[in-house]
Scaffold this motif. Structure first.
Motif, mmCIF file in Angstrom:
data_model
loop_
_atom_site.group_PDB
_atom_site.id
_atom_site.type_symbol
_atom_site.label_atom_id
_atom_site.label_comp_id
_atom_site.label_asym_id
_atom_site.label_seq_id
_atom_site.Cartn_x
_atom_site.Cartn_y
_atom_site.Cartn_z
ATOM 1 N N UNK A 1 51.434 56.765 41.075
ATOM 2 C CA UNK A 1 50.178 56.135 41.492
ATOM 3 C C UNK A 1 48.996 57.056 41.220
ATOM 4 N N UNK A 2 49.167 58.348 41.508
ATOM 5 C CA UNK A 2 48.088 59.304 41.248
ATOM 6 C C UNK A 2 47.801 59.412 39.757
ATOM 7 N N UNK B 1 52.620 43.755 53.886
ATOM 8 C CA UNK B 1 53.046 44.337 52.614
ATOM 9 C C UNK B 1 51.984 44.096 51.531
ATOM 10 N N UNK B 2 51.366 42.913 51.553
ATOM 11 C CA UNK B 2 50.302 42.639 50.582
ATOM 12 C C UNK B 2 49.145 43.616 50.776
ATOM 13 N N UNK B 3 48.778 43.867 52.018
ATOM 14 C CA UNK B 3 47.684 44.813 52.304
ATOM 15 C C UNK B 3 48.040 46.214 51.801
ATOM 16 N N UNK B 4 49.289 46.615 51.945
ATOM 17 C CA UNK B 4 49.714 47.917 51.433
ATOM 18 C C UNK B 4 49.544 47.976 49.914
ATOM 19 N N UNK B 5 49.955 46.913 49.231
ATOM 20 C CA UNK B 5 49.795 46.861 47.773
ATOM 21 C C UNK B 5 48.322 46.796 47.380
ATOM 22 N N UNK B 6 47.524 46.060 48.154
ATOM 23 C CA UNK B 6 46.075 45.993 47.897
ATOM 24 C C UNK B 6 45.455 47.391 47.945
ATOM 25 N N UNK B 7 45.867 48.176 48.932
ATOM 26 C CA UNK B 7 45.319 49.529 49.081
ATOM 27 C C UNK B 7 45.709 50.429 47.913
ATOM 28 N N UNK C 1 42.827 51.893 45.150
ATOM 29 C CA UNK C 1 42.664 53.323 44.870
ATOM 30 C C UNK C 1 42.874 53.622 43.388
ATOM 31 N N UNK C 2 43.876 53.012 42.789
ATOM 32 C CA UNK C 2 44.121 53.228 41.359
ATOM 33 C C UNK C 2 42.949 52.714 40.552
ATOM 34 N N UNK C 3 42.504 51.508 40.842
ATOM 35 C CA UNK C 3 41.412 50.900 40.080
ATOM 36 C C UNK C 3 40.102 51.663 40.254
ATOM 37 N N UNK C 4 39.953 52.351 41.383
ATOM 38 C CA UNK C 4 38.771 53.183 41.615
ATOM 39 C C UNK C 4 38.893 54.546 40.942
ATOM 40 N N UNK C 5 40.065 54.839 40.389
ATOM 41 C CA UNK C 5 40.279 56.126 39.741
ATOM 42 C C UNK C 5 40.453 57.270 40.719
ATOM 43 N N UNK C 6 40.835 56.965 41.934
ATOM 44 C CA UNK C 6 40.974 57.964 42.994
ATOM 45 C C UNK C 6 42.449 58.358 43.127
ATOM 46 N N UNK C 7 42.832 59.417 42.442
ATOM 47 C CA UNK C 7 44.233 59.833 42.380
ATOM 48 C C UNK C 7 44.781 60.225 43.750
ATOM 49 N N UNK C 8 44.019 60.959 44.525
ATOM 50 C CA UNK C 8 44.522 61.408 45.825
ATOM 51 C C UNK C 8 44.754 60.237 46.778
ATOM 52 N N UNK C 9 43.834 59.293 46.785
ATOM 53 C CA UNK C 9 43.982 58.131 47.653
ATOM 54 C C UNK C 9 45.108 57.223 47.160
ATOM 55 N N UNK D 1 50.345 54.926 48.199
ATOM 56 C CA UNK D 1 51.738 54.671 47.840
ATOM 57 C C UNK D 1 52.661 55.307 48.870
ATOM 58 N N UNK D 2 52.308 56.491 49.351
ATOM 59 C CA UNK D 2 53.129 57.155 50.369
ATOM 60 C C UNK D 2 53.156 56.327 51.655
ATOM 61 N N UNK D 3 52.018 55.773 52.038
ATOM 62 C CA UNK D 3 51.967 54.919 53.227
ATOM 63 C C UNK D 3 52.858 53.691 53.026
#
Length: 134
Positions: A13-14, A97-103, A107-115, A120-122
């Motif tokens: 994900x990162x 589960x959808x909300x987890x995937x949305x998050x 983060x990926x689409x925003x280019x935020x590797x750490x988030x 994904x860890x959450x």
């Protein structure tokens, strides 16, 4: 399986966030939309397609090769141990589960590797907790 996925998919994900291109972005958005509208009978395949799109967006073929070798069974195996409260036909579970995937996607689409890594860890950590409580 979930512990293994935690070790692989958080970093995927990162990397996806760090290396995202137009094709990867489109694939993640399409997979997320398909997951949101999936019938319970197709939930496993839709979930797998999302995680596969994340792996593909890393730009590293080894992540994609790994996902392809595991296939939808990486989603199905843990689900066989979940109780009725975590059924793909339970609206609250599906929403969570959808909300987890949305998050993850956001983060990926925003280019935020750490988030993206943390989201994904959450998600996978929540999956592990659901398994332990069943």
């Amino acid at each position: 399986m979930v512990d293994f996925r935690l070790g692989v998919e958080c970093e995927a994900a990162a990397l996806a966030a760090a290396h995202l291109d137009e094709q990867g972005s489109g694939a993640i958005e399409a997979a997320l939309a398909a997951l949101a509208t999936a019938h319970p009978d197709g939930a496993v395949e839709a979930d797998f397609a999302f995680h596969r799109a994340v792996a593909a967006a890393t730009g590293n073929r080894f992540y994609l090769d790994l996902m392809d070798s595991l296939g939808p069974m990486m989603i199905m195996l843990p689900r066989t141990r979940l109780g009725d409260a975590y059924s793909p036909s339970d609206a609250l579970h599906v929403e969570r589960v959808q909300r987890e995937h949305d998050n993850i996607a956001a983060a990926i689409l925003a280019g935020d590797a750490d988030t993206a890594r943390a989201a994904m860890r959450v998600h996978l950590g929540s999956t592990r907790r659901r398994l332990l409580s069943s």
